[in-house]
Every structure is written in C-alpha cells, then in structure tokens.
Design a protein around this motif. Structure first.
Motif, PDB file in Angstrom:
ATOM      1  N   PHE A 265       0.815  -1.204   0.000  1.00  0.00           N
ATOM      2  CA  PHE A 265       0.000   0.000   0.000  1.00  0.00           C
ATOM      3  C   PHE A 265       0.856   1.266   0.000  1.00  0.00           C
ATOM      4  CE2 PHE A 265      -2.609   3.248   2.206  1.00  0.00           C
ATOM      5  CZ  PHE A 265      -3.697   3.271   1.356  1.00  0.00           C
ATOM      6  N   GLU A 266       1.856   1.332   0.875  1.00  0.00           N
ATOM      7  CA  GLU A 266       2.694   2.531   0.973  1.00  0.00           C
ATOM      8  C   GLU A 266       3.409   2.815  -0.350  1.00  0.00           C
ATOM      9  OE1 GLU A 266       2.656   0.065   3.314  1.00  0.00           O
ATOM     10  OE2 GLU A 266       1.488   1.213   4.782  1.00  0.00           O
TER      11      GLU A 266
ATOM     12  N   ALA B 244       3.639   6.018  -5.404  1.00  0.00           N
ATOM     13  CA  ALA B 244       3.615   6.134  -6.867  1.00  0.00           C
ATOM     14  C   ALA B 244       2.531   7.118  -7.303  1.00  0.00           C
ATOM     15  CB  ALA B 244       3.388   4.763  -7.505  1.00  0.00           C
ATOM     16  N   VAL B 245       1.399   7.102  -6.631  1.00  0.00           N
ATOM     17  CA  VAL B 245       0.338   8.081  -6.915  1.00  0.00           C
ATOM     18  C   VAL B 245       0.848   9.479  -6.600  1.00  0.00           C
ATOM     19  CG1 VAL B 245      -1.973   8.880  -6.262  1.00  0.00           C
ATOM     20  CG2 VAL B 245      -1.541   6.424  -6.498  1.00  0.00           C
ATOM     21  N   ARG B 246       1.450   9.658  -5.431  1.00  0.00           N
ATOM     22  CA  ARG B 246       1.944  10.968  -4.990  1.00  0.00           C
ATOM     23  C   ARG B 246       3.013  11.513  -5.936  1.00  0.00           C
ATOM     24  NH1 ARG B 246       1.430  12.167  -0.011  1.00  0.00           N
ATOM     25  NH2 ARG B 246       1.912  10.127   0.800  1.00  0.00           N
ATOM     26  N   GLN B 247       3.826  10.661  -6.514  1.00  0.00           N
ATOM     27  CA  GLN B 247       4.917  11.097  -7.390  1.00  0.00           C
ATOM     28  C   GLN B 247       4.472  11.349  -8.827  1.00  0.00           C
ATOM     29  OE1 GLN B 247       7.878  12.054  -6.346  1.00  0.00           O
ATOM     30  NE2 GLN B 247       7.223  11.558  -4.270  1.00  0.00           N
ATOM     31  N   ASP B 248       3.247  10.961  -9.164  1.00  0.00           N
ATOM     32  CA  ASP B 248       2.751  11.114 -10.531  1.00  0.00           C
ATOM     33  C   ASP B 248       2.446  12.590 -10.835  1.00  0.00           C
ATOM     34  OD1 ASP B 248       1.601   9.705 -13.005  1.00  0.00           O
ATOM     35  OD2 ASP B 248      -0.055  10.988 -12.349  1.00  0.00           O
TER      36      ASP B 248
ATOM     37  N   GLY C  13      -4.154  20.804  10.495  1.00  0.00           N
ATOM     38  CA  GLY C  13      -2.769  20.841  10.060  1.00  0.00           C
ATOM     39  C   GLY C  13      -2.515  20.289   8.670  1.00  0.00           C
ATOM     40  N   ALA C  14      -3.551  19.750   8.022  1.00  0.00           N
ATOM     41  CA  ALA C  14      -3.381  19.226   6.663  1.00  0.00           C
ATOM     42  C   ALA C  14      -3.068  20.373   5.713  1.00  0.00           C
ATOM     43  CB  ALA C  14      -4.636  18.495   6.209  1.00  0.00           C
ATOM     44  N   VAL C  15      -2.181  20.119   4.754  1.00  0.00           N
ATOM     45  CA  VAL C  15      -1.724  21.159   3.836  1.00  0.00           C
ATOM     46  C   VAL C  15      -2.272  20.941   2.432  1.00  0.00           C
ATOM     47  CG1 VAL C  15       0.344  22.187   2.804  1.00  0.00           C
ATOM     48  CG2 VAL C  15       0.372  21.471   5.190  1.00  0.00           C
TER      49      VAL C  15
ATOM     50  N   GLY D 233       0.675  13.053   4.711  1.00  0.00           N
ATOM     51  CA  GLY D 233       1.471  11.919   5.147  1.00  0.00           C
ATOM     52  C   GLY D 233       2.972  12.092   5.003  1.00  0.00           C
ATOM     53  N   VAL D 234       3.426  13.190   4.413  1.00  0.00           N
ATOM     54  CA  VAL D 234       4.856  13.435   4.230  1.00  0.00           C
ATOM     55  C   VAL D 234       5.414  14.127   5.472  1.00  0.00           C
ATOM     56  CG1 VAL D 234       6.586  14.644   2.849  1.00  0.00           C
ATOM     57  CG2 VAL D 234       4.618  13.593   1.717  1.00  0.00           C
ATOM     58  N   ASN D 235       6.457  13.563   6.025  1.00  0.00           N
ATOM     59  CA  ASN D 235       7.116  14.133   7.207  1.00  0.00           C
ATOM     60  C   ASN D 235       6.129  14.433   8.337  1.00  0.00           C
ATOM     61  OD1 ASN D 235       9.654  14.061   5.943  1.00  0.00           O
ATOM     62  ND2 ASN D 235       9.265  16.037   4.970  1.00  0.00           N
ATOM     63  N   GLY D 236       5.189  13.541   8.544  1.00  0.00           N
ATOM     64  CA  GLY D 236       4.240  13.694   9.639  1.00  0.00           C
ATOM     65  C   GLY D 236       3.087  14.641   9.376  1.00  0.00           C
TER      66      GLY D 236
END
Length: 128
Positions: free
Chosen positions: A72-73, A78-82, A102-104, A110-113
C-alpha cells in the motif's frame, strides 16, 4: 492453487473531506471527465471500485475504494509522485477543506508527519 496465485484480500478505504459550496459545480464537472492519466495511475496503483459521494446538507464528500495490491505505501507513493495526479490535486484541493487539523494538501498528506488531506474513517460494519 498455490500460495503465489492467491490474491490478497482487498483493503477497503473510506475517507471524508468538506467541499466548499461555491465549488460544487466545478467539482462535479471535473469528475465527470477525469483525466485519463489520473485514471491510469489510480488503476496502476491497485485502486478499484472507487467512488465519491456528496452530502449536500453537510457539504461532506465521502470517498470509498478497494486497494488490491500488496504494498500500500509503495503504491500510494507512486500516486503521490505522478505529475499529472499532482496537477489534478492542485486543482481539486482548492475546491476542498480538509477536516484534518494541520493538513496542507493532497500532495503533502502523510509526508514528514503532515496529516492526510482526506480524513480516513474506521469501517465499523461490512457485509459482502
């Protein structure tokens, strides 16, 4: 049937986010013609049976999908990098308001907490 041919059980994912009311029509319109590259990436990352529903009384969007892969990760990365998916998120995130403090953005979720953009829900009942 050998153990290598057994398909893993699907992981069911449920998420919510708030749709800004002034963007309802634009959100519906863009999802009526999702970019082919985005759909290809979704399918390539083992996401199936994906739907998004809308509750007009609360402005909540409810997404549900099945993850049928084995990592899953890795598939979500792969989705995030597309590049095309990030372009899509750049558009659709502006229509939304995260329910996670705190969501951006979708890209940074999920990146760096950093909290996920869409709030994941616990499934409490399911019958097939």
């Amino acid at each position: 049937m050998t153990s290598s041919t057994i398909k893993p059980a699907a992981k069911r994912i449920h998420q919510i986010i708030k749709l800004k009311p002034e963007h309802y029509e634009a959100y519906k319109d863009c999802h009526a013609k999702v970019w082919p590259e985005v759909l290809q990436r979704i399918k390539g990352s083992h996401i199936e049976d994906y739907s998004i529903s809308y509750d007009s009384s609360t402005g909540i969007l409810f997404a549900s999908f099945k993850y049928t892969g084995t990592n899953f990760e890795e598939d979500m990365e792969a989705v995030r990098q597309d590049a095309k998916t990030r372009e899509w998120w750049n558009m659709t995130d502006g229509y939304q308001e995260s329910l996670n403090p705190g969501a951006v953005s979708s890209e940074m979720g999920g990146v760096n907490g950093t909290p996920a953009w869409w709030k994941e829900l616990e499934e409490v009942f399911y019958v097939a």
